[in-house]
Design a protein around this motif. Structure first.
Motif, PDB file in Angstrom:
ATOM      1  N   ALA A 196       0.823  -1.215   0.000  1.00 34.28           N
ATOM      2  CA  ALA A 196       0.000   0.000   0.000  1.00 34.28           C
ATOM      3  C   ALA A 196       0.853   1.260   0.000  1.00 34.28           C
ATOM      4  N   GLY A 197       2.162   1.126   0.097  1.00 36.81           N
ATOM      5  CA  GLY A 197       3.038   2.296   0.114  1.00 36.81           C
ATOM      6  C   GLY A 197       4.215   2.106  -0.835  1.00 36.81           C
ATOM      7  N   PRO A 198       5.171   3.022  -0.807  1.00 32.03           N
ATOM      8  CA  PRO A 198       6.302   3.002  -1.756  1.00 32.03           C
ATOM      9  C   PRO A 198       7.346   1.960  -1.360  1.00 32.03           C
ATOM     10  N   HIS A 199       6.994   0.700  -1.540  1.00 30.88           N
ATOM     11  CA  HIS A 199       7.801  -0.397  -0.998  1.00 30.88           C
ATOM     12  C   HIS A 199       9.145  -0.559  -1.689  1.00 30.88           C
ATOM     13  N   ALA A 200       9.285  -0.028  -2.926  1.00 32.55           N
ATOM     14  CA  ALA A 200      10.577  -0.158  -3.600  1.00 32.55           C
ATOM     15  C   ALA A 200      11.663   0.561  -2.803  1.00 32.55           C
ATOM     16  N   GLU A 201      11.257   1.580  -2.031  1.00 33.41           N
ATOM     17  CA  GLU A 201      12.227   2.336  -1.228  1.00 33.41           C
ATOM     18  C   GLU A 201      12.912   1.485  -0.160  1.00 33.41           C
ATOM     19  N   ILE A 202      12.312   0.372   0.190  1.00 32.25           N
ATOM     20  CA  ILE A 202      12.917  -0.480   1.229  1.00 32.25           C
ATOM     21  C   ILE A 202      14.241  -1.041   0.711  1.00 32.25           C
ATOM     22  N   GLY A 203      14.343  -1.210  -0.582  1.00 31.73           N
ATOM     23  CA  GLY A 203      15.639  -1.490  -1.203  1.00 31.73           C
ATOM     24  C   GLY A 203      16.143  -2.912  -1.076  1.00 31.73           C
ATOM     25  N   VAL A 204      15.243  -3.865  -0.883  1.00 30.83           N
ATOM     26  CA  VAL A 204      15.657  -5.251  -0.736  1.00 30.83           C
ATOM     27  C   VAL A 204      14.508  -6.102  -1.299  1.00 30.83           C
ATOM     28  N   PRO A 205      14.809  -7.270  -1.925  1.00 31.63           N
ATOM     29  CA  PRO A 205      13.691  -8.076  -2.425  1.00 31.63           C
ATOM     30  C   PRO A 205      12.740  -8.468  -1.286  1.00 31.63           C
TER      31      PRO A 205
END
Lengths: 224, 224
Positions: A196-205
């Protein structure tokens, strides 16, 4: 069990199917019974045993003519052997599905983070099954579980999906900071909040156990 | 039937429920059988009768202990009486659910547009049931059905949801231009396509029959 995760499983099972018309899709029956006693409370706080409820669902699916069972609730896999003993149908294991997804995403071994309910982590469902495959599992600390992961899961169960992003993403980010090469979202409410949020920012698969289980079901059915 | 619409129905049923935890949600069983013969082909082109398939689902849901049946496929309601004769359970009618949603959105009567499959429109499912409630139904022209509505529905059934927006939104816009004060999305694939794009631009209330049926089920269960 978590009804939003169950519905999302059906949605993803459909969207991941190569299909050109209705009749190309898999027939499937969803037994969504949110009255099943809380699995974490049963394991950690002496709550009501969910196994009879789980086996009622298994029996209903067997009676309806199903050929395989997928259970889009990680914590329920703490009763996997009890369910398996109650049916002649194969039951896909969500941790095996997650392991296949790790391999599909190119994470072949090493340190991975596992997020899940307090029950799933205490039962060591991931640790025991993945360590044999060459993964070293790290999990959130007790304080992170109480402040971030458990509240995030509860928000999804209360339909407050957008609010669940921040605490769940923070917990995943901390696992990455401790060296996790991937984070398994080992509770099917967690992908709903994280996505539901900008999960790509977490930066890990991130390993979405809803999608992983759906892909496993589609492989079983010969659709992939 | 349309498996994506069926899954979306479960998702919306869950999200529309006032709930703070799993156990506040409704137990529900989804019988998703995409092998049911095409309803429009059965009605318009002498295709296989879907009623035995529909009644197999009804019997399965009754055996599983359900108290009410909701069918998130508009065209299947052409066999409503045949299904009703086969069960002691109440079956919610999707056209009545749409009428309740029109009233909820403040559209009390007058000209409304109805989009649906060629089968639903030919069977006059909406026209007959809504005209008694003071609505004057207009539908897409034959050329618009062939160029816009039927292809849009087929794209959703093939999981090509984003591509379905343009033709479906164009058909809704044309109904508005012909004086429709609201447009009923009277095929459960249509809201999936319309909601995938900037649907507010259509500029007229859109009646989502997936949500309408979910709200009707929640009212039946005393949750709303």
């Amino acid at each position: 069990m978590g009804p939003l995760a169950s519905a999302q499983f059906m949605l993803r099972l459909t969207l991941l199917t190569p299909a050109a018309r209705d009749q190309d899709h898999l027939p499937a029956i969803l037994w969504s019974d949110p009255r099943v006693p809380d699995r974490t409370a049963a394991r950690l706080a002496g709550g009501e045993d969910p196994l009879p409820w789980l086996n009622r669902g298994i029996a209903g699916l067997e009676a309806a003519g199903c050929g395989v069972i997928a259970i889009p609730c990680n914590t329920a896999h703490g009763w996997y052997e009890g369910m398996r003993a109650a049916t002649r149908l194969p039951i896909l294991h969500i941790v095996d599905a997650a392991a296949e997804e790790l391999a599909r995403q190119g994470v072949a071994g090493g340190r991975i983070g596992v997020m899940g309910t307090a029950g799933t982590l205490a039962m060591r469902l991931y640790q025991e099954r993945l360590e044999g495959r060459g993964y070293d599992c790290i999990v959130p600390e007790e304080a992170e579980m109480q402040a971030l992961v458990s509240p995030g899961i509860a928000l999804v169960k209360a339909n407050r999906v957008a609010e669940a992003y921040a605490p769940l993403a923070e917990a995943a980010t901390r696992l990455r900071a401790r060296g996790a090469a991937a984070v398994v979202l080992g509770c099917t409410e967690i992908p709903l909040g994280i996505l539901a949020g900008p999960h790509a920012e977490i930066g890990v698969p991130l390993i979405d156990t809803i999608d992983a289980l759906a892909l496993s079901a589609l492989c079983w059915a010969g659709k992939l």
